[in-house]
Design a protein around this motif. Structure first.
Motif, short mmCIF file in Angstrom:
data_model
loop_
_atom_site.label_atom_id
_atom_site.label_comp_id
_atom_site.label_asym_id
_atom_site.label_seq_id
_atom_site.Cartn_x
_atom_site.Cartn_y
_atom_site.Cartn_z
N LEU A 133 29.97 -28.10 10.85
CA LEU A 133 30.65 -27.00 11.54
C LEU A 133 31.92 -26.58 10.82
CD1 LEU A 133 30.71 -25.05 13.92
CD2 LEU A 133 31.89 -26.82 15.24
N ASP A 134 32.75 -27.51 10.43
CA ASP A 134 34.01 -27.15 9.76
C ASP A 134 33.76 -26.43 8.45
OD1 ASP A 134 35.57 -28.22 11.80
OD2 ASP A 134 35.69 -30.19 10.85
N ARG A 135 32.79 -26.89 7.68
CA ARG A 135 32.46 -26.24 6.41
C ARG A 135 31.95 -24.82 6.65
NH1 ARG A 135 27.80 -28.26 2.21
NH2 ARG A 135 28.09 -26.59 0.72
N SER A 136 31.12 -24.65 7.66
CA SER A 136 30.59 -23.32 7.98
C SER A 136 31.69 -22.39 8.47
CB SER A 136 29.47 -23.42 9.01
OG SER A 136 28.36 -24.07 8.45
N LEU A 137 32.57 -22.89 9.33
CA LEU A 137 33.68 -22.05 9.81
C LEU A 137 34.56 -21.59 8.65
CD1 LEU A 137 34.69 -23.97 13.06
CD2 LEU A 137 33.64 -21.69 12.91
N ALA A 138 34.85 -22.50 7.73
CA ALA A 138 35.67 -22.14 6.56
C ALA A 138 34.96 -21.10 5.70
CB ALA A 138 35.99 -23.39 5.74
N PHE A 139 33.64 -21.26 5.50
CA PHE A 139 32.88 -20.31 4.71
C PHE A 139 32.91 -18.92 5.34
CE2 PHE A 139 29.02 -17.88 4.03
CZ PHE A 139 28.98 -17.79 2.65
N TYR A 140 32.58 -18.82 6.61
CA TYR A 140 32.50 -17.52 7.27
C TYR A 140 33.87 -16.83 7.36
CZ TYR A 140 27.57 -17.88 8.12
OH TYR A 140 26.22 -17.94 7.93
N LYS A 141 34.93 -17.62 7.46
CA LYS A 141 36.28 -17.04 7.44
C LYS A 141 36.60 -16.48 6.06
CE LYS A 141 40.54 -16.10 8.51
NZ LYS A 141 40.79 -14.79 9.07
N LYS A 142 36.35 -17.28 5.03
CA LYS A 142 36.70 -16.85 3.67
C LYS A 142 35.78 -15.74 3.16
CE LYS A 142 37.66 -18.51 -0.98
NZ LYS A 142 37.80 -19.68 -1.85
N ALA A 143 34.48 -15.89 3.36
CA ALA A 143 33.52 -14.95 2.78
C ALA A 143 33.42 -13.64 3.54
CB ALA A 143 32.12 -15.60 2.72
N LEU A 144 33.56 -13.68 4.88
CA LEU A 144 33.31 -12.48 5.68
C LEU A 144 34.43 -12.17 6.68
CD1 LEU A 144 29.57 -13.25 6.36
CD2 LEU A 144 30.47 -11.54 4.76
N ASN A 145 35.50 -12.95 6.65
CA ASN A 145 36.63 -12.76 7.54
C ASN A 145 36.24 -12.80 9.02
OD1 ASN A 145 39.40 -12.56 7.81
ND2 ASN A 145 39.35 -10.34 8.02
N LEU A 146 35.25 -13.64 9.34
CA LEU A 146 34.86 -13.82 10.74
C LEU A 146 35.77 -14.88 11.37
CD1 LEU A 146 30.95 -13.85 10.57
CD2 LEU A 146 32.50 -11.91 10.93
N VAL A 147 36.18 -14.63 12.59
CA VAL A 147 37.09 -15.53 13.29
C VAL A 147 36.46 -16.02 14.59
CG1 VAL A 147 39.18 -14.56 12.26
CG2 VAL A 147 38.32 -13.64 14.41
N GLU A 148 36.88 -17.18 14.99
CA GLU A 148 36.36 -17.78 16.22
C GLU A 148 36.87 -17.01 17.44
OE1 GLU A 148 36.66 -22.04 18.56
OE2 GLU A 148 36.66 -22.06 16.35
N ASN A 149 35.93 -16.56 18.25
CA ASN A 149 36.27 -15.87 19.50
C ASN A 149 36.28 -16.82 20.69
OD1 ASN A 149 36.52 -13.37 18.29
ND2 ASN A 149 34.40 -12.81 18.66
N ARG A 150 35.33 -17.75 20.70
CA ARG A 150 35.27 -18.72 21.79
C ARG A 150 34.40 -19.88 21.36
NH1 ARG A 150 30.54 -17.46 25.36
NH2 ARG A 150 29.60 -15.61 24.47
N ARG A 151 34.52 -20.96 22.11
CA ARG A 151 33.82 -22.20 21.77
C ARG A 151 33.37 -22.86 23.06
NH1 ARG A 151 35.22 -26.70 17.51
NH2 ARG A 151 35.88 -24.86 16.37
N TRP A 152 32.21 -23.46 23.02
CA TRP A 152 31.70 -24.24 24.14
C TRP A 152 31.35 -25.62 23.62
CZ3 TRP A 152 26.29 -24.43 26.56
CH2 TRP A 152 26.34 -25.11 27.77
#
Length: 126
Positions: free
Chosen positions: A15-34
Protein backbone atom coordinates in the motif's frame (compact mmCIF):
# COMPACT_ATOMS: atom_id res chain seq x y z
CA UNK A 1 -32.51 5.37 -14.53
CA UNK A 2 -29.17 7.18 -14.36
CA UNK A 3 -25.83 5.59 -13.49
CA UNK A 4 -22.79 7.63 -12.50
CA UNK A 5 -19.21 6.40 -12.19
CA UNK A 6 -18.08 6.25 -8.58
CA UNK A 7 -14.69 4.54 -8.58
CA UNK A 8 -12.47 1.83 -10.02
CA UNK A 9 -10.76 -0.68 -7.75
CA UNK A 10 -7.41 -2.39 -7.96
CA UNK A 11 -5.70 -4.62 -5.41
CA UNK A 12 -2.17 -3.70 -4.40
CA UNK A 13 0.54 -5.72 -2.70
CA UNK A 14 2.35 -2.84 -0.94
CA UNK A 15 0.00 0.00 0.00
CA UNK A 16 2.69 2.55 0.90
CA UNK A 17 4.60 1.90 -2.33
CA UNK A 18 1.41 2.24 -4.38
CA UNK A 19 0.36 5.45 -2.61
CA UNK A 20 3.79 6.96 -3.27
CA UNK A 21 3.64 5.92 -6.94
CA UNK A 22 0.17 7.35 -7.59
CA UNK A 23 1.08 10.60 -5.84
CA UNK A 24 4.32 11.06 -7.78
CA UNK A 25 3.20 9.74 -11.17
CA UNK A 26 -0.37 11.11 -11.34
CA UNK A 27 -0.70 13.53 -8.42
CA UNK A 28 -3.53 11.48 -6.91
CA UNK A 29 -4.20 12.16 -3.24
CA UNK A 30 -5.95 10.18 -0.56
CA UNK A 31 -9.55 11.29 -0.08
CA UNK A 32 -10.60 8.74 2.50
CA UNK A 33 -9.59 5.44 4.04
CA UNK A 34 -11.42 2.51 5.56
CA UNK A 35 -9.33 0.33 7.87
CA UNK A 36 -10.72 -3.16 8.43
CA UNK A 37 -9.02 -5.95 10.44
CA UNK A 38 -8.30 -7.88 7.20
CA UNK A 39 -7.86 -5.11 4.62
CA UNK A 40 -7.55 -1.38 4.03
CA UNK A 41 -9.39 0.56 1.33
CA UNK A 42 -7.88 3.87 0.23
CA UNK A 43 -9.74 6.16 -2.17
CA UNK A 44 -7.60 8.43 -4.32
CA UNK A 45 -8.78 11.49 -6.22
CA UNK A 46 -7.36 13.89 -8.76
CA UNK A 47 -8.89 17.03 -7.20
CA UNK A 48 -10.80 17.82 -10.41
CA UNK A 49 -13.33 15.05 -11.00
CA UNK A 50 -15.47 13.05 -8.62
CA UNK A 51 -14.19 9.74 -9.98
CA UNK A 52 -11.87 7.91 -7.58
CA UNK A 53 -9.39 5.07 -7.64
CA UNK A 54 -9.88 2.61 -4.81
CA UNK A 55 -6.76 0.76 -3.70
CA UNK A 56 -7.45 -2.44 -1.76
CA UNK A 57 -4.66 -3.82 0.39
CA UNK A 58 -5.25 -7.29 1.83
CA UNK A 59 -3.16 -7.37 5.00
CA UNK A 60 -2.23 -11.06 4.77
CA UNK A 61 -1.39 -11.06 1.03
CA UNK A 62 2.28 -11.83 0.34
CA UNK A 63 2.30 -12.94 -3.32
CA UNK A 64 2.06 -10.57 -6.28
CA UNK A 65 -1.25 -10.55 -8.13
CA UNK A 66 -1.44 -12.48 -11.39
CA UNK A 67 -2.88 -10.01 -13.88
CA UNK A 68 -2.83 -12.63 -16.64
CA UNK A 69 -3.67 -11.51 -20.14
CA UNK A 70 -6.13 -8.93 -18.91
CA UNK A 71 -5.80 -5.76 -20.96
CA UNK A 72 -7.75 -3.68 -18.45
CA UNK A 73 -6.22 -0.28 -17.87
CA UNK A 74 -6.91 3.12 -16.40
CA UNK A 75 -6.63 6.20 -18.60
CA UNK A 76 -5.69 9.79 -17.81
CA UNK A 77 -5.45 12.84 -20.00
CA UNK A 78 -2.90 15.49 -19.10
CA UNK A 79 -2.52 19.14 -20.01
CA UNK A 80 1.31 18.92 -20.16
CA UNK A 81 1.99 15.74 -22.12
CA UNK A 82 5.70 16.43 -22.64
CA UNK A 83 6.20 17.22 -18.95
CA UNK A 84 4.34 14.05 -17.94
CA UNK A 85 6.40 11.99 -20.38
CA UNK A 86 9.62 13.42 -18.93
CA UNK A 87 8.50 12.65 -15.36
CA UNK A 88 7.45 9.11 -16.23
CA UNK A 89 10.69 8.52 -18.16
CA UNK A 90 12.68 9.64 -15.12
CA UNK A 91 10.60 7.31 -12.92
CA UNK A 92 11.29 4.43 -15.33
CA UNK A 93 7.62 3.43 -15.44
CA UNK A 94 6.84 3.83 -19.17
CA UNK A 95 6.04 0.34 -20.45
CA UNK A 96 4.64 1.03 -23.94
CA UNK A 97 4.58 3.98 -26.32
CA UNK A 98 2.35 4.44 -29.34
CA UNK A 99 3.76 7.49 -31.06
CA UNK A 100 1.35 7.11 -33.98
CA UNK A 101 -1.60 7.55 -31.66
CA UNK A 102 0.24 10.13 -29.53
CA UNK A 103 -0.04 8.28 -26.23
CA UNK A 104 1.88 6.00 -23.91
CA UNK A 105 1.33 3.67 -20.98
CA UNK A 106 2.96 3.55 -17.58
CA UNK A 107 2.99 0.55 -15.26
CA UNK A 108 2.30 0.85 -11.53
CA UNK A 109 4.18 -1.21 -8.88
CA UNK A 110 1.72 -4.11 -9.28
CA UNK A 111 1.89 -4.17 -13.08
CA UNK A 112 -1.37 -2.36 -13.86
CA UNK A 113 -1.14 -0.28 -17.01
CA UNK A 114 -2.21 3.37 -17.10
CA UNK A 115 -2.75 5.17 -20.39
CA UNK A 116 -1.48 8.74 -20.62
CA UNK A 117 -2.75 10.95 -23.43
CA UNK A 118 -2.78 14.66 -24.17
CA UNK A 119 -5.95 16.49 -23.20
CA UNK A 120 -6.75 17.20 -26.86
CA UNK A 121 -6.91 13.48 -27.71
CA UNK A 122 -10.02 13.05 -25.56
CA UNK A 123 -11.87 15.74 -27.46
CA UNK A 124 -10.75 14.65 -30.93
CA UNK A 125 -12.49 11.31 -30.42
CA UNK A 126 -15.88 12.88 -29.62
Amino acid sequence: MKFTFAHNNINVLDLDRSLAFYKKALNLVENRRWDNPDFILVYLGDGHSQHQLELTWLKDRTAPYNLGDNEMHLAFHVDDYDGAHTLHSQMGCICFENEGMGLYFISDPDGYWIEIMPFRKVHEQE
